[in-house]
Design a protein around this motif. Structure first.
Motif, short mmCIF file in Angstrom:
data_model
loop_
_atom_site.label_atom_id
_atom_site.label_comp_id
_atom_site.label_asym_id
_atom_site.label_seq_id
_atom_site.Cartn_x
_atom_site.Cartn_y
_atom_site.Cartn_z
N SER A 135 0.83 -1.07 -0.02
CA SER A 135 -0.10 0.09 -0.29
C SER A 135 0.71 1.24 -0.11
CB SER A 135 -0.91 -0.16 1.25
OG SER A 135 -1.47 1.30 1.52
N LEU A 136 0.17 2.43 -0.30
CA LEU A 136 0.91 3.77 -0.12
C LEU A 136 1.39 3.97 1.28
CD1 LEU A 136 -0.91 5.96 -2.52
CD2 LEU A 136 1.13 5.31 -2.82
N GLU A 137 0.58 3.24 2.06
CA GLU A 137 0.96 3.58 3.37
C GLU A 137 2.36 3.16 3.86
OE1 GLU A 137 -0.22 4.92 7.56
OE2 GLU A 137 -1.25 5.12 5.30
N ASP A 138 2.72 2.28 3.13
CA ASP A 138 4.05 1.55 3.41
C ASP A 138 5.21 2.44 3.35
OD1 ASP A 138 3.53 -1.24 4.38
OD2 ASP A 138 2.65 -1.42 2.36
N PHE A 139 4.82 3.50 2.19
CA PHE A 139 5.84 4.67 1.96
C PHE A 139 5.98 5.72 3.24
CE2 PHE A 139 5.13 2.68 -2.10
CZ PHE A 139 6.51 2.89 -2.56
N LYS A 140 5.58 5.43 4.25
CA LYS A 140 5.86 6.00 5.54
C LYS A 140 6.95 5.39 6.40
CE LYS A 140 1.25 8.32 6.05
NZ LYS A 140 -0.26 8.06 6.69
N ARG A 141 7.48 4.40 5.95
CA ARG A 141 8.24 3.58 6.68
C ARG A 141 9.76 4.18 6.05
NH1 ARG A 141 6.68 -1.98 4.82
NH2 ARG A 141 8.70 -2.48 5.17
N ASP A 142 10.58 4.38 6.88
CA ASP A 142 12.01 5.03 6.65
C ASP A 142 12.83 4.21 5.61
OD1 ASP A 142 11.46 7.18 8.11
OD2 ASP A 142 12.81 6.39 10.04
N GLU A 143 12.84 2.98 5.95
CA GLU A 143 13.65 2.29 4.87
C GLU A 143 12.90 2.03 3.47
OE1 GLU A 143 10.72 -0.74 7.20
OE2 GLU A 143 11.81 1.04 7.43
N VAL A 144 11.52 2.08 3.44
CA VAL A 144 11.12 1.98 2.13
C VAL A 144 11.38 3.37 1.39
CG1 VAL A 144 8.79 1.73 0.98
CG2 VAL A 144 9.16 0.30 3.04
N LYS A 145 11.18 4.50 2.08
CA LYS A 145 11.52 5.71 1.44
C LYS A 145 12.93 5.92 1.13
CE LYS A 145 10.05 8.36 5.16
NZ LYS A 145 9.72 9.43 6.19
N ALA A 146 13.87 5.32 1.80
CA ALA A 146 15.19 5.37 1.34
C ALA A 146 15.45 4.46 -0.03
CB ALA A 146 16.13 4.93 2.69
N ALA A 147 14.97 3.50 -0.14
CA ALA A 147 14.88 2.59 -0.90
C ALA A 147 14.60 3.20 -2.49
CB ALA A 147 14.27 1.33 -0.76
N PHE A 148 13.70 4.19 -2.26
CA PHE A 148 12.94 4.73 -3.60
C PHE A 148 13.35 6.34 -3.57
CE2 PHE A 148 10.26 1.29 -2.74
CZ PHE A 148 9.86 0.84 -4.05
N ASP A 149 14.40 6.84 -2.80
CA ASP A 149 14.86 8.10 -2.73
C ASP A 149 15.91 8.26 -3.86
OD1 ASP A 149 15.43 10.75 -2.35
OD2 ASP A 149 16.23 10.40 -0.34
N ARG A 150 15.81 8.78 -4.81
CA ARG A 150 16.59 8.97 -5.82
C ARG A 150 17.42 10.30 -5.87
NH1 ARG A 150 14.34 7.55 -11.27
NH2 ARG A 150 16.66 7.50 -12.05
N ASN A 151 16.63 11.03 -5.33
CA ASN A 151 17.48 12.57 -5.42
C ASN A 151 18.07 12.95 -3.99
OD1 ASN A 151 15.01 13.29 -3.96
ND2 ASN A 151 14.40 14.62 -5.43
#
Length: 339
Positions: A135-151
């Motif tokens: 879910s989009l809710e999972d993108f509140k998790r730090d490890e998920v955000k970091a994995a998709f943070d390209r900039n």
């Protein structure tokens, strides 16, 4: 019932027939002397079926030049005023926000495709499995955000929609409704370029999160269930909640759950035409009411276009000839309506 031929055979047909993009000359041309100003959307995945309709109208004798490329707001304003006659790229209910602009002056007639135009969010399958993303809710998790943070801004990058597109309204609504502004970075540059960049990132082993719709070349390039998966929204929350029931789809291949809570209602792709013009041209109304184009053919053309085959005029002409029996039935219905 007729059976429409699909696009993969069209290249061979063009080679064997020497087909060009010029429309066939019909004996009965009820549109002779009447001009149509046709528009097409800024998203190029709609240009193939636009060109098919344009050539069919030409077969009826209408004068139809190259389609004008317009964003949603100027199109709906222009078709209401009569400055533009029509397009075949209304997405409803997504475009329902524009109804007040054209109500009483333009109308929906027929459908290119009913119910098969889907929207939603996808991630690469490897990331979904590694991080348990559903879910989009999972993108509140730090490890998920970091994995998709390209900039490097601390947020997950999301390929979103350019300003002015109908999908931008829903995405912006979701960012607020699900409290994701501090977690997602919506990329609003040109969609094709942004997705090409996302595909390249995926091929180099990076994780990607993107919005897409069908029909679109993205689902050929990144196949749901194989390369990527549809993920869900935390709950259905739309600007117009009367459409909520249509935002959950059963049997969607490549989704993390079934039924799949996409968060966007399934859409019909429909022609929108100036009402005064329609009243004077029943042949056009009958044609629009009769035509249907399989989504699979649009997928295939979109994929070919993405690979560099951008001769849309020839592709549309080939599709028409491959489906000539059905097309002639549509044209005959249009001629009968005008008589």
């Amino acid at each position: 019932m007729f059976r429409l031929k699909t696009l993969p055979a069209l290249a061979a047909l063009m080679l064997t027939t020497g087909l060009t993009a010029a429309p066939a000359i019909a004996q009965d041309r009820p549109g002779e002397g009447t001009q149509i100003v046709m528009a097409q959307p800024t998203w190029d995945t709609g240009w193939f079926h636009t060109e098919i309709y344009r050539q069919l109208l030409q077969e009826l004798g209408y004068e139809v030049g190259a389609a004008l490329t317009l964003d949603n707001p100027p199109f709906y304003q222009s078709v209401a005023l009569g400055d533009v006659t029509m397009w075949v790229d209304g997405w409803f209910p997504l475009h329902s926000t524009y109804e007040s602009t054209f109500e009483g002056s333009a109308e929906i007639v027929g459908a290119v495709a009913r119910g098969g135009a889907l929207e939603g969010y996808l991630v690469d399958k490897a990331a979904a499995e590694e991080f348990g993303i559903t879910s989009l809710e999972d993108f509140k998790r730090d490890e998920v955000k970091a994995a998709f943070d390209r900039n490097g801004d601390g947020k997950a990058d999301l390929v979103a929609c350019p300003p002015g597109w109908g999908c931008e309204i829903n995405i912006e609504h979701h960012l607020d409704a699900y409290e994701l502004r501090d977690h997602l970075n919506p990329i609003k540059a040109g969609y094709s370029a942004s997705m090409a960049d996302a595909v390249a990132a995926y091929e180099s082993g990076e994780h990607i999160l993107f919005y897409t719709w069908t029909p679109n070349w993205t689902v050929n390039e990144l196949v749901p269930g194989e390369d990527v998966v549809w993920i869900e929204v935390p709950e259905v929350d739309l600007p117009d909640m009367s459409l909520a029931d249509a935002a959950t789809i059963a049997g969607l291949e490549g989704c993390v759950n079934d039924p799949c809570m996409l968060g966007f209602p399934a859409n019909d792709i429909v022609p929108v035409v100036n009402s005064e013009f329609l009243a004077d041209n029943p042949a056009v109304a009958a044609l629009l009411d009769a035509v249907e184009i399989p989504l699979t053919d649009i997928y295939a053309q979109n994929a070919a276009m993405n690979e560099g085959d951008d001769d849309i005029e020839a592709q549309a002409a080939a599709w028409i000839e491959a489906n000539r029996a059905a097309v002639d039935g549509w044209l005959d219905a249009a001629r009968a309506a005008q008589s």
